[in-house]
Enzyme design. Sequence first.
Site, mmCIF file in Angstrom:
data_model
loop_
_atom_site.group_PDB
_atom_site.id
_atom_site.type_symbol
_atom_site.label_atom_id
_atom_site.label_comp_id
_atom_site.label_asym_id
_atom_site.label_seq_id
_atom_site.Cartn_x
_atom_site.Cartn_y
_atom_site.Cartn_z
ATOM 1 N N LEU A 1 -59.282 -12.917 48.022
ATOM 2 C CA LEU A 1 -59.216 -12.803 49.476
ATOM 3 C C LEU A 1 -59.578 -14.122 50.147
ATOM 4 C CD1 LEU A 1 -59.047 -11.323 52.178
ATOM 5 C CD2 LEU A 1 -61.335 -10.424 51.776
ATOM 6 N N GLU B 1 -54.176 -15.587 37.591
ATOM 7 C CA GLU B 1 -54.658 -14.251 37.255
ATOM 8 C C GLU B 1 -53.708 -13.155 37.714
ATOM 9 O OE1 GLU B 1 -58.587 -14.058 38.840
ATOM 10 O OE2 GLU B 1 -59.482 -14.726 36.958
ATOM 11 N N SER C 1 -73.589 -31.300 56.029
ATOM 12 C CA SER C 1 -73.585 -30.439 57.203
ATOM 13 C C SER C 1 -74.682 -29.390 57.071
ATOM 14 C CB SER C 1 -72.228 -29.750 57.317
ATOM 15 O OG SER C 1 -72.308 -28.696 58.234
ATOM 16 N N GLU D 1 -39.573 -45.230 7.867
ATOM 17 C CA GLU D 1 -39.659 -43.873 7.341
ATOM 18 C C GLU D 1 -38.438 -43.046 7.726
ATOM 19 O OE1 GLU D 1 -43.740 -41.702 6.370
ATOM 20 O OE2 GLU D 1 -43.276 -41.936 8.482
ATOM 21 N N LYS E 1 -59.989 -51.383 19.519
ATOM 22 C CA LYS E 1 -60.165 -52.819 19.517
ATOM 23 C C LYS E 1 -59.124 -53.397 20.451
ATOM 24 C CE LYS E 1 -58.719 -56.095 15.952
ATOM 25 N NZ LYS E 1 -58.589 -56.284 14.515
ATOM 26 N N SER F 1 -34.202 -36.883 23.147
ATOM 27 C CA SER F 1 -34.899 -35.717 23.714
ATOM 28 C C SER F 1 -35.953 -36.149 24.720
ATOM 29 C CB SER F 1 -35.512 -34.883 22.601
ATOM 30 O OG SER F 1 -36.651 -35.530 22.085
ATOM 31 N N HIS G 1 -75.830 -25.531 57.437
ATOM 32 C CA HIS G 1 -75.075 -24.294 57.236
ATOM 33 C C HIS G 1 -76.031 -23.124 57.219
ATOM 34 C CE1 HIS G 1 -76.261 -23.948 52.954
ATOM 35 N NE2 HIS G 1 -76.265 -25.246 53.010
#
Lengths: 104, 450
Positions: B234, B256, B399, B13, B161, B25, B401
């Site tokens: 924070l 953000e 653990s 092609e 396949k 590239s 908690h």
Amino acid sequence: MSKSGNAVAEDRIILTLYVAGANPSSERAIANIEQIRSRYLGERCHVRVVDVLAQPDVAVAARVMGTPTLVREQPLPERRIIGDLGDFAAVLKAIGASRAGDEN
Amino acid sequence: MSNNQNGVFITFEETPADVRKNLISLGWPIQEWEEQRKWAFVDVSPQPGDETIIAGDYDLGALLARIENAIRKVNAQRVTMDTVSAIFSQFSDKRIIRRELHRIASGLKQLGMTALMTAERLEEYGDIARYGVEEFVADNVIILRNVLEEEKRRRTIEILKFRGTSHKKGEFPFTISPSEGIVIIPLSAIELKQKSSDLRISSGNPDMDEMCGGGFFRDSIILVSGATGTGKTLMTTEFTAGGVNAGERCLLFSYEESRDQLFRNATGWGIDYETMEREGKLRVICTYPEVASLEDHLIDIKAQIEAFQPNRVAIDSLSALERISTFKSYREFVLGITSFIKDRETAGLFTSTTPALLGGTSITEAHISTITDSIIILRYVEIFGEMRRGLTVLKMRGSGHDKGIREFVIDGHGMHIGKQFRNIAGILSGNIIHVAGLDDDRIGGLFKDE
């Protein structure tokens, strides 16, 4: 055939037939083009046969993909006919030489 | 193709000049390879002036001869045909082309070539190839798709396949990167085989460490979920600063906030990001989600992790990436990034913004709650017309908690976790889905008691 005598240089038809080895379709195409030449085109037509298996570089240069391929090198523009050339009318029409003096 | 295996590229092609240009590239010096006889083109692209008439039976013997010739010339092991479908624009007889493709395929096989054929498709989920012929001559079939889904483009690859071996089924997303070419993201190839360690690391906040029973685990994934302004950034800041203070390398991705904002925030909480970064302990990468597709983000994140080799990775927020993608690719992205980080035995902290101010869950949670090791929920709690902040450790794999919902305040030194909200602990024990629905009851109960 009688027309071959008054053919000028510009009337010359140069054809190259590309075939791939000795297989039935190659043989058919060679036989067919020989018949077309001798029956309709005569001396003003020159046919060269190229075996792409033996000369792949020639096939590359001519950008041939399918075989058999008949290339009309002259007169220009170049034309390609692919197939075993069994359809004489179509081949002659493609070569542009079904009638004398027919330029294209 | 340059893996010491020489190749022949048959172009049906594009012209070789175009192919050369495109491949440069991607960093492939085709011209050099051609000069070194490692690469050869077989140019069967259509010429504008070509006028072909079909008269009788024919074959593609010349093409095969040219291919064989090129293979011999460069001593090739690999052959690419791009794209076979284009033959049909030059030759119309399907029956002949099918026979000839078979002939070429068996010819190549005899020569011991590995051959790759490309073929066009008309529909993404229709016939395998345009002329319904191409796929039958091949041993293996791989389908590439570029699907439009909710106005987003998504590339996928599927092995349909593969003769003589088993393979993964279904579609996998992939992306094309300028440096690496095709990068596939194999999702179901992800295995749960990560090692687990019981080494604890500090969350960067002593109160939080205490709540978690002594800190996060060395190779765990922590999800922090909360509405906007509840303190997720924070927590990421303390997590990264805690890492740096413990002598670890930390990598922070922010989707953000800008760099300036992040650094200013950190300073406001008594954390000196600038010095940390200058000392090479911290790297902060701020990008907008919109600059790339999700697949490209994933590749980029992986590359950054590979380059920086961090002990901790924080992403703030994961849910910001949700808006640039479709549901499906977001799910794949979350799975991909989580398993990548887990695989490297790195600690990861992701934040996720919930859409509702009070309670609520996000898609992120739904996707990764099962593969995260810890989930921390930050919530607004409305008491006497005042918005207070509450936090709970919902899950802490491996653990014990603190299971209470505790109030916390944010000041110039960061986060301070206080006492439990009374009358709430009993209500919240359970799974995350109940959290949202129970919020109203919770606050109702508070009012009655006081």
